[in-house]
Design an enzyme around this catalytic site. Structure first.
Site, PDB file in Angstrom:
ATOM      1  N   PHE A   3       5.553  -7.094   7.740  1.00 51.70           N
ATOM      2  CA  PHE A   3       4.198  -7.493   8.102  1.00 51.70           C
ATOM      3  C   PHE A   3       3.729  -6.485   9.156  1.00 51.70           C
ATOM      4  CE2 PHE A   3       5.040 -12.272   7.137  1.00 51.70           C
ATOM      5  CZ  PHE A   3       4.915 -12.019   5.784  1.00 51.70           C
TER       6      PHE A   3
ATOM      7  N   GLY B  91      -5.547  -4.326  24.113  1.00 55.62           N
ATOM      8  CA  GLY B  91      -4.420  -3.498  23.677  1.00 55.62           C
ATOM      9  C   GLY B  91      -4.792  -2.364  22.745  1.00 55.62           C
TER      10      GLY B  91
ATOM     11  N   PHE C 285       1.527   7.422  11.978  1.00 47.29           N
ATOM     12  CA  PHE C 285       0.282   7.163  12.690  1.00 47.29           C
ATOM     13  C   PHE C 285      -0.630   6.397  11.717  1.00 47.29           C
ATOM     14  CE2 PHE C 285       0.627   8.958  16.976  1.00 47.29           C
ATOM     15  CZ  PHE C 285       1.978   9.243  16.910  1.00 47.29           C
TER      16      PHE C 285
ATOM     17  N   TYR D 248       0.823  -1.221   0.000  1.00 53.89           N
ATOM     18  CA  TYR D 248       0.000   0.000   0.000  1.00 53.89           C
ATOM     19  C   TYR D 248       0.860   1.275   0.000  1.00 53.89           C
ATOM     20  CZ  TYR D 248      -3.036   3.549   2.173  1.00 53.89           C
ATOM     21  OH  TYR D 248      -3.714   4.702   2.491  1.00 53.89           O
TER      22      TYR D 248
ATOM     23  N   ALA E 125       8.934  -2.652   3.405  1.00 54.09           N
ATOM     24  CA  ALA E 125       8.507  -4.055   3.485  1.00 54.09           C
ATOM     25  C   ALA E 125       8.445  -4.523   4.929  1.00 54.09           C
ATOM     26  CB  ALA E 125       9.473  -4.939   2.701  1.00 54.09           C
TER      27      ALA E 125
ATOM     28  N   ASP F  62       9.824  -6.555  -3.879  1.00 51.33           N
ATOM     29  CA  ASP F  62       8.712  -7.104  -3.093  1.00 51.33           C
ATOM     30  C   ASP F  62       8.651  -8.602  -3.357  1.00 51.33           C
ATOM     31  OD1 ASP F  62       5.969  -5.357  -1.911  1.00 51.33           O
ATOM     32  OD2 ASP F  62       5.913  -7.563  -1.962  1.00 51.33           O
ATOM     33  N   ASN F  63       8.106  -9.337  -2.388  1.00 52.82           N
ATOM     34  CA  ASN F  63       7.900 -10.783  -2.628  1.00 52.82           C
ATOM     35  C   ASN F  63       6.425 -11.108  -2.854  1.00 52.82           C
ATOM     36  OD1 ASN F  63       6.813 -10.516  -0.111  1.00 52.82           O
ATOM     37  ND2 ASN F  63       8.151 -11.993   0.897  1.00 52.82           N
TER      38      ASN F  63
ATOM     39  N   TYR G 118       4.497  -6.854  16.788  1.00 55.17           N
ATOM     40  CA  TYR G 118       4.663  -5.940  15.651  1.00 55.17           C
ATOM     41  C   TYR G 118       5.449  -4.696  16.088  1.00 55.17           C
ATOM     42  CZ  TYR G 118       3.501  -2.190  12.408  1.00 55.17           C
ATOM     43  OH  TYR G 118       3.578  -1.106  11.572  1.00 55.17           O
TER      44      TYR G 118
END
Ligand SMILES: NC(=O)c1ccc[n+]([C@@H]2O[C@H](COP(=O)([O-])OP(=O)(O)OC[C@H]3O[C@@H](n4cnc5c(N)ncnc54)[C@H](O)[C@@H]3O)[C@@H](O)[C@H]2O)c1
Length: 335
Positions: free
Chosen positions: A83, A297, A183, A11, A81, A31-32, A150
């Site tokens: 997750f 959280g 943010f 994105y 890149a 990218d993969n 993360y």
């Protein structure tokens, strides 16, 4: 410039490629496709012509990443890149350490192999965790205490990059990194060439707009009993084109032998219900929703203090009103 963009099919990375191409740069996307689609790269190829190159590569494969960097004389890397789905990181923390931290080790080694020392890194407000009320709005000096894998993986990358820069500085070699701590990013290209394209989608604004089409499930508002004026969580939304502009500004701020951290947010918060209303207006129909339980959280209020980036650069958010974000995101969802 020759700029390498990791996560180029994703994105934010794809919107960065598009802006760099529009500005006349040579762009090499990596990218993969683990979280993205070839159709996005095809759109970049249409926009950039022979100034856009793409290599499908797994960043954890250090040899392949080094070979990819050798293909084009990279002067600067923008590292998007990763997750970035919080609940997934709680369920599968090692996946996040492997993919976000492991791949960054590999990338830094590959940059050393081609002696490229300029880096802009996609960090996140998630590195601040759940700041105490006295730290809101959140400045860069807010203690970084992430509450999930993360955020931890992104903070570990920042620490690793600091050590990388310092070790090179001792040997009088130039390495510099800007950490941009984003943010909540939303919206799409003003010409609708690309937009937010995730499957599954986990971000509030595209989920609202997909719900508005009637082809997707209604939105679940996770809790309406938070200590905020309407009881729903407040976040700081920044238009992806404003965010990308912060990267353009950051190019000239990369220190020679140091790191620099800047938050990228507007300083203005919007609640889930306010977002819902803006999405209903943009779509011209009600967003169907129901209220569900709180998620673990989810801090009640996360809003940036943008004084540092505003003071150091010419960056000002110009497209980040909820109305503008929702309108551009709706055009993409409803295309
Ligand atoms: N979207 C947000 O609101 C937001 C907020 C804060 C920070 N960020 C950060 O911004 C960056 C980009 O986010 P996004 O929303 O564009 O995510 P995204 O998932 O759309 O894009 C990430 C891209 O990286 C690729 N990728 C992941 N691991 C890879 C690997 N090992 N090798 C090669 N390619 C790999 C994926 O295929 C994907 O195309 C991430 O680093 C994220 O942590 C995003």
């Amino acid at each position: 410039m020759h700029i390498t963009v990791t996560g180029a099919a994703g994105y934010i990375g794809s919107h960065a490629c598009l802006k760099l191409l529009d500005d006349g740069h040579q762009v090499h996307g990596l990218d993969n496709y683990s979280r993205s689609f070839e159709r996005t790269v095809q759109a970049l190829q249409r926009a950039g012509g022979d100034r856009f190159h793409f290599t499908r590569v797994e960043l954890n494969d250090q040899h392949a990443t080094t070979q990819a960097l050798k293909l084009h004389a990279t002067e600067l890397v923008m590292h998007f890149a990763a997750f970035a789905v919080v609940p997934e990181s709680v369920k599968f923390p090692l996946l996040y350490w492997h993919n976000n931290v492991g791949a960054t080790v590999s990338l830094l080694n590959a940059m050393d192999a081609v002696d490229c020392g300029k880096l802009i890194f996609s960090s996140t407000c998630a590195t601040y965790g759940e700041p105490a009320p006295e730290h809101i709005p959140i400045g860069e000096d807010c203690p970084q205490r992430p509450t999930h894998a993360y955020g931890e993986s992104k903070l570990a990358c920042e620490h690793m990059m600091q050590a990388w820069v310092q070790s090179h500085a001792l040997a009088e070699r130039d390495r510099g990194v800007v950490f941009l701590r984003y943010f909540n990013v939303a919206g799409g290209d003003h010409l609708d060439r690309i937009g937010e394209d995730h499957d599954p989608e986990t971000h509030l604004i595209p989920i609202c707009l997909r719900a508005a089409t009637g082809r997707h499930a209604p939105l679940v508002v996770h809790g309406n009993d938070y200590p905020t004026p309407d009881g729903t969580c407040i976040r700081d939304y920044v238009h992806v084109e404003d965010l990308v502009q912060a990267h353009i500004e950051a190019i000239n701020l990369i220190p020679r032998r140091d790191t620099l951290a800047m938050n990228v947010g507007t300083g203005v918060g919007a609640s889930v219900l306010e977002v819902l209303r803006a999405c209903s207006l943009a779509a011209g129909r009600e967003v169907p929703f129901h209220v569900g339980a709180r998620r673990n959280g989810d801090p009640p209020r996360l809003v940036s203090n943008p004084e540092k980036i505003v003071g150091l650069t010419n960056w000002r958010p110009t497209r980040s009103s909820l109305e503008d974000i929702a309108r551009s995101a709706w055009r993409w969802v409803n295309r």
